[in-house]
Write an enzyme that holds these catalytic residues in place. Structure first.
Site, PDB file in Angstrom:
ATOM      1  N   THR A 102       0.858  -1.177   0.000  1.00 46.19           N
ATOM      2  CA  THR A 102       0.000   0.000   0.000  1.00 46.19           C
ATOM      3  C   THR A 102       0.897   1.231   0.000  1.00 46.19           C
ATOM      4  O   THR A 102       1.956   1.232   0.633  1.00 46.19           O
ATOM      5  CB  THR A 102      -0.960   0.005   1.209  1.00 46.19           C
ATOM      6  OG1 THR A 102      -1.801   1.159   1.141  1.00 46.19           O
ATOM      7  CG2 THR A 102      -0.212  -0.002   2.532  1.00 46.19           C
ATOM      8  N   HIS A 152       1.379 -12.987  13.089  1.00 47.13           N
ATOM      9  CA  HIS A 152       2.262 -13.698  14.013  1.00 47.13           C
ATOM     10  C   HIS A 152       1.923 -15.181  14.105  1.00 47.13           C
ATOM     11  O   HIS A 152       2.700 -15.965  14.659  1.00 47.13           O
ATOM     12  CB  HIS A 152       2.171 -13.056  15.404  1.00 47.13           C
ATOM     13  CG  HIS A 152       3.460 -13.087  16.164  1.00 47.13           C
ATOM     14  ND1 HIS A 152       4.330 -14.144  16.096  1.00 47.13           N
ATOM     15  CD2 HIS A 152       4.022 -12.187  17.009  1.00 47.13           C
ATOM     16  CE1 HIS A 152       5.383 -13.903  16.873  1.00 47.13           C
ATOM     17  NE2 HIS A 152       5.219 -12.716  17.432  1.00 47.13           N
TER      18      HIS A 152
END
Length: 455
Positions: free
Chosen positions: A370, A422
């Site tokens: 982005t 994660h």
């Protein structure tokens, strides 16, 4: 003789679409391949051209309704087909045709003929939407426990697998009780018990609310949100609910890339017809880092206890346009050089803003960039696209004082920040990956790849 216009198969994963806007009215003349209507699918809005030339005789599916691929949406009387005088006596019939076609799949169409209070009630108190929701459940009850796996789209299957959802617990709002992406995401947001009640009520409320000024005569205005905005909201919330997001940031010295681009940009624009930006340099360095750390270019299949490691980099580039934000995919970006990536980025950005993308061009990404930098952003914390393990934010390049060889110097610097899952990768891997990207940008010689544009 009228030719039926059907909702086309716009991509392998597309099973339905929403008619966003008719670009022609009944009685208008339309040329072959002229845009006839706009359609919204899973993540992209695009124009659908007319398959034949002639006169738009009937519109069978009104704006805002969702229908399956292959459904007849209009009739076109081809030139010379003799449907002139007779067709003008038939405009009174479309309501009956419309009622027959969409009613089984979109029960909220039933409240349309009754008083307007039904559509405006959702903006007031919580009691308004209950009647439509009850009706929809009653219509779908017979197929609620059927073999839905035969009518699930690949996207729905993937979302269900990622979230470990038992599909028998999900109430479908699609045709014949089919489970849609919106149903899965509503189920994730609200939990297994509350999801069925929320999913049906949300759609009619957002579609039916007309622009209304606040009662006090103030500046507030209530407007229905666009289809693309709904999908952005659904995807982002689904991502936050399904991933264990963590975040890293590095500062990168872009001085030598800034100088190289400065030397090549004028000749590049003269030859290619568009500007050379910094994005291709970043993407080129990123692809190398993704190959070096394949965990970052992977997808976690938690329900199956597996992970999919992507051999190629299908790079998503977030593009801002009038409707919001869309992420078209550059497939095989790792096989391109700087100039090739520059051409690909320009192509998808132009077609995204002109609504020329195909639905399959916004699916299948493995990593996303982005780019809020052109708007002045310095540090961002982006949200990952569902199904991907990480996303990188490329912020503004600015001159800053930095320490260079024990002296203070002015250099072009940029912050690169990465959100990552994660569940799939650990902190050490994330730090090593973004460190590799920083090293590539600061040390790579991109000169040979843009040599043709250097004076």
């Amino acid at each position: 003789m009228a030719t039926p216009v059907t909702l086309p198969q716009l991509g392998e994963t597309v099973v339905e679409g929403t008619i966003v806007k008719w670009l022609k009215a009944e009685g208008d003349v339309v040329e072959r391949d002229e845009p006839l209507f706009e359609i919204s699918t899973d993540k992209v809005d695009t124009e659908v051209p007319s398959p034949v030339g002639g006169k738009l005789e009937k519109i069978l599916v009104p704006e805002g309704e969702t229908v399956n691929v292959g459904t007849e949406v209009a009739h076109i009387a081809e030139e010379g087909g003799g449907a002139s005088s007779g067709s003008e006596e038939k405009p009174a019939e479309p309501p009956a045709a419309k009622a027959e076609t969409p009613a089984p799949e979109t029960p909220q169409a039933a409240p349309t003929p009754p008083p307007t209070a039904t559509t405006t009630a959702p903006t007031g108190n919580g009691g308004g939407p209950q009647a439509p929701a009850t009706q929809r459940h009653a219509v779908q009850a017979p197929s609620g426990r059927g073999p839905r796996s035969h009518i699930l789209s690949p996207l729905v299957r993937r979302l269900a697998e990622e979230h470990g959802i038992d599909l028998q617990q999900v109430q479908g709002t699609g045709t014949g009780g089919r489970i849609t992406k919106k149903d899965i995401q509503a189920f994730v947001q609200a939990g297994p018990v509350a999801a069925p009640a929320i999913a049906p009520a949300a759609a009619p409320a957002m579609q039916a609310v007309p622009p209304v000024m606040s009662p006090g005569g103030g500046r507030e205005e209530v407007r229905p949100i666009s289809h693309i905005r709904k999908r952005i909201a659904e995807n982002m919330v689904a991502s936050l609910h399904s991933a264990a997001r963590a975040w890293n940031l590095v500062e990168v010295n872009m001085e030598h890339i800034v100088k190289l681009r400065g030397r090549a940009k004028d000749a590049f624009k003269a030859r290619e017809g568009f500007s050379l930006t910094y994005m291709p340099f970043l993407a080129r360095a990123l692809c190398d880092a993704l190959h070096a750390y394949p965990d970052v270019n992977a997808r976690l299949n938690l329900a199956e206890g597996t992970a999919t490691y992507h051999g190629n980099v299908n790079l998503g580039i977030a593009v801002a346009y009038d409707e919001g934000l869309i992420v078209p995919i550059i497939r095989g970006a790792d096989e391109m050089n700087v100039v090739g990536i520059a051409r690909a980025v320009n192509d998808i950005a132009q077609r995204a803003r002109s609504k020329k993308l195909k639905p399959d061009e916004v699916h299948g990404g493995t990593f996303t960039i982005t780019n809020p930098g052109p708007f002045g952003s310095l540090i961002s914390v982006p949200i990952m696209n569902p199904g991907e393990t990480a996303i990188l934010a490329f912020d503004a390049i600015e001159k800053r004082p930095v320490v260079v060889d024990d002296a203070i110097g002015i250099r072009h610097m940029v912050y690169l920040s990465m959100s990552w899952d994660h569940r799939m990768i650990d902190g050490a891997t994330a730090a090593q990956f973004i460190g590799r990207l920083k090293q590539n940008l600061e040390t790579w010689d991109f000169t040979p790849e843009v040599q043709a544009y250097l004076g």
